[in-house]
Design a protein around this motif. Structure first.
Motif, short mmCIF file in Angstrom:
data_model
loop_
_atom_site.label_atom_id
_atom_site.label_comp_id
_atom_site.label_asym_id
_atom_site.label_seq_id
_atom_site.Cartn_x
_atom_site.Cartn_y
_atom_site.Cartn_z
N UNK A 153 0.84 -1.19 0.00
CA UNK A 153 0.00 0.00 0.00
C UNK A 153 0.88 1.24 0.00
N UNK A 154 0.27 2.37 -0.24
CA UNK A 154 0.97 3.64 -0.11
C UNK A 154 1.82 4.01 -1.30
N UNK A 155 2.57 5.07 -1.11
CA UNK A 155 3.41 5.62 -2.17
C UNK A 155 4.84 5.08 -2.06
N UNK A 156 5.66 5.46 -3.04
CA UNK A 156 7.04 4.98 -3.11
C UNK A 156 8.00 6.15 -2.91
N UNK A 157 8.63 6.19 -1.73
CA UNK A 157 9.60 7.25 -1.44
C UNK A 157 11.01 6.68 -1.64
N UNK A 158 11.41 6.60 -2.88
CA UNK A 158 12.68 5.98 -3.24
C UNK A 158 13.86 6.77 -2.70
N UNK A 159 13.81 8.08 -2.77
CA UNK A 159 14.92 8.92 -2.31
C UNK A 159 15.19 8.69 -0.83
N UNK A 160 14.15 8.72 -0.02
CA UNK A 160 14.31 8.52 1.41
C UNK A 160 14.84 7.12 1.73
N UNK A 161 14.36 6.11 0.99
CA UNK A 161 14.82 4.74 1.21
C UNK A 161 16.30 4.59 0.91
N UNK A 162 16.75 5.13 -0.21
CA UNK A 162 18.16 5.06 -0.57
C UNK A 162 19.03 5.75 0.47
N UNK A 163 18.54 6.85 0.97
CA UNK A 163 19.31 7.65 1.94
C UNK A 163 19.42 6.94 3.28
N UNK A 164 18.41 6.12 3.63
CA UNK A 164 18.38 5.53 4.96
C UNK A 164 19.05 4.18 5.11
N UNK A 165 19.49 3.56 4.02
CA UNK A 165 20.06 2.21 4.11
C UNK A 165 21.29 2.16 5.00
N UNK A 166 22.25 3.04 4.79
CA UNK A 166 23.51 2.99 5.54
C UNK A 166 23.30 3.25 7.03
N UNK A 167 22.21 3.92 7.40
CA UNK A 167 21.93 4.19 8.81
C UNK A 167 21.35 2.97 9.52
N UNK A 168 20.72 2.07 8.75
CA UNK A 168 20.06 0.90 9.34
C UNK A 168 20.89 -0.37 9.27
N UNK A 169 21.90 -0.40 8.43
CA UNK A 169 22.76 -1.59 8.31
C UNK A 169 24.18 -1.16 7.99
N UNK A 170 25.13 -1.88 8.55
CA UNK A 170 26.55 -1.57 8.33
C UNK A 170 27.00 -2.21 7.02
N UNK A 171 26.87 -1.46 5.95
CA UNK A 171 27.22 -1.99 4.64
C UNK A 171 28.41 -1.21 4.06
N UNK B 13 26.40 7.77 -2.37
CA UNK B 13 26.47 6.54 -1.56
C UNK B 13 27.68 5.72 -1.97
N UNK B 14 28.80 5.98 -1.35
CA UNK B 14 30.07 5.39 -1.77
C UNK B 14 30.15 3.88 -1.53
N UNK B 15 29.23 3.33 -0.77
CA UNK B 15 29.26 1.89 -0.50
C UNK B 15 28.72 1.06 -1.66
N UNK B 16 28.05 1.69 -2.63
CA UNK B 16 27.43 0.94 -3.72
C UNK B 16 28.47 0.54 -4.76
N UNK B 17 28.80 -0.75 -4.80
CA UNK B 17 29.78 -1.23 -5.77
C UNK B 17 29.15 -1.39 -7.15
N UNK B 18 27.83 -1.65 -7.16
CA UNK B 18 27.10 -1.78 -8.43
C UNK B 18 25.61 -1.70 -8.12
N UNK B 19 24.84 -1.03 -8.97
CA UNK B 19 23.40 -0.90 -8.78
C UNK B 19 22.68 -1.58 -9.93
#
Length: 315
Positions: free
Chosen positions: A138-156, A186-192
């Motif tokens: 359900x709901x909308x897709x906030x892709x920008x916020x999701x991409x920004x929050x990954x590194x804060x929720x997991x040590x990647x 997002x410097x942790x992204x080796x490939x998207x």
């Protein structure tokens, strides 16, 4: 009730220089038959192919061979899965297919995220996809916020990001340029890479952000065969490819944004001199392409496809 492999047409060999193969057309007829899945028919020939009719021509070749050196090696991955309303169709089926993909990739480290208006962390194994089955898309897709929050929720660190989404941002910051800017940061992204669950997608956004990791990525349809999905995800991607053919009126395409090992390229064009042979002059990324075999086919088919390429070139 069945006529298998009935030969309908056979062309005589071409008089062009080099090896020549004939093109044969076959048909299969069945009555009272209900297919259970889509079928694809592929005509495979060895080596590169050259077709010519009068001044029109086509060249079919594979620039990058499938070798072990062309495999992309990364044993850590973050899966960011769209759980917004657009993911509702066949949602459970898509999760099951995605679980198979993750298991076959044989990654040493996995992080599973879901997102709609907010980002949620579900765990570090393929089995954690079961938790997403309880989510109602359900709901909308906030892709920008999701991409920004990954590194804060997991040590990647130095992991590939696999986005399971149609790429359509409908909440928060939705401008493609700003989303692309965030991906770059997002410097942790080796490939998207993108795995697109359905038929609809924001092709513009996907094309814009998949080259922005440390290594360029690709997009694949989740509805494809499992082996085909794994093949694309496991191979390197070559970007900014240039094709040149001197001495012709026109040809298309002349650039390829991205291509992977084993992918075929088909170039159509028109000669200035009807006696010319573009198979001897074509270059890919500044290097000659050789070993072409002459192939005969229906003249109208070649003319039709060449005209379609000419229109695409002018658009």
């Amino acid at each position: 009730d069945e006529k298998e492999f009935q030969q309908e047409n056979q062309k005589s060999p071409s008089k062009e220089e080099g090896n020549t193969v004939n093109r044969k057309v076959f048909s299969i007829q069945k009555k009272n038959y209900k297919p259970e899945r889509d079928y694809g028919f592929e005509h495979k020939t060895k080596g590169n192919l050259y077709l010519k009719n009068d001044s029109m021509f086509a060249l079919h070749f594979v620039p990058f061979k499938e070798t072990s050196s062309e495999k992309f090696k990364e044993d850590k991955a973050v899966f960011l899965i769209d759980t917004s309303a657009s993911a509702a169709i066949r949602y459970k089926e898509h999760l099951d297919k995605l679980e198979d993909v993750i298991k076959k990739l044989a990654l040493k480290e996995v992080h599973i995220f879901g997102f709609d208006n907010k980002l949620t962390y579900y765990g570090d194994s393929a089995q954690d996809l079961k938790k997403l089955e309880k989510v109602i898309p359900l709901g909308a897709s906030n892709l920008h916020s999701a991409l920004k929050g990954i590194s804060a929720k997991a040590d990647v660190k130095d992991a590939r990001l696999i986005l399971v989404s149609d790429g359509v941002a409908t909440a928060g910051i939705i401008e493609k340029a700003k989303i692309a800017e965030l991906v770059k940061s997002q410097k942790w992204i080796s490939r998207l890479d993108f795995i697109v669950p359905g038929t609809y997608k924001d092709a513009g956004l996907i094309k814009q952000i998949i080259p922005l990791g440390k290594n360029p990525g690709t997009s694949v349809e989740l509805g494809d065969e499992l082996d085909a999905i794994l093949k694309k995800l496991n191979r390197k991607v070559h970007t900014d490819n240039k094709i040149s053919i001197p001495g012709v009126k026109w040809f298309y395409p002349d650039t390829l944004d991205s291509i992977q090992p084993g992918d075929p390229v088909v170039v159509f064009g028109e000669l200035k001199d009807k006696d010319g042979n573009p198979s001897k002059d074509i270059q890919f990324n500044g290097k000659p392409v050789d070993s072409f075999t002459n192939l005969t086919m229906d003249e109208l088919l070649l003319e039709r496809e060449a005209m379609a390429a000419r229109i695409n070139r002018l658009i």
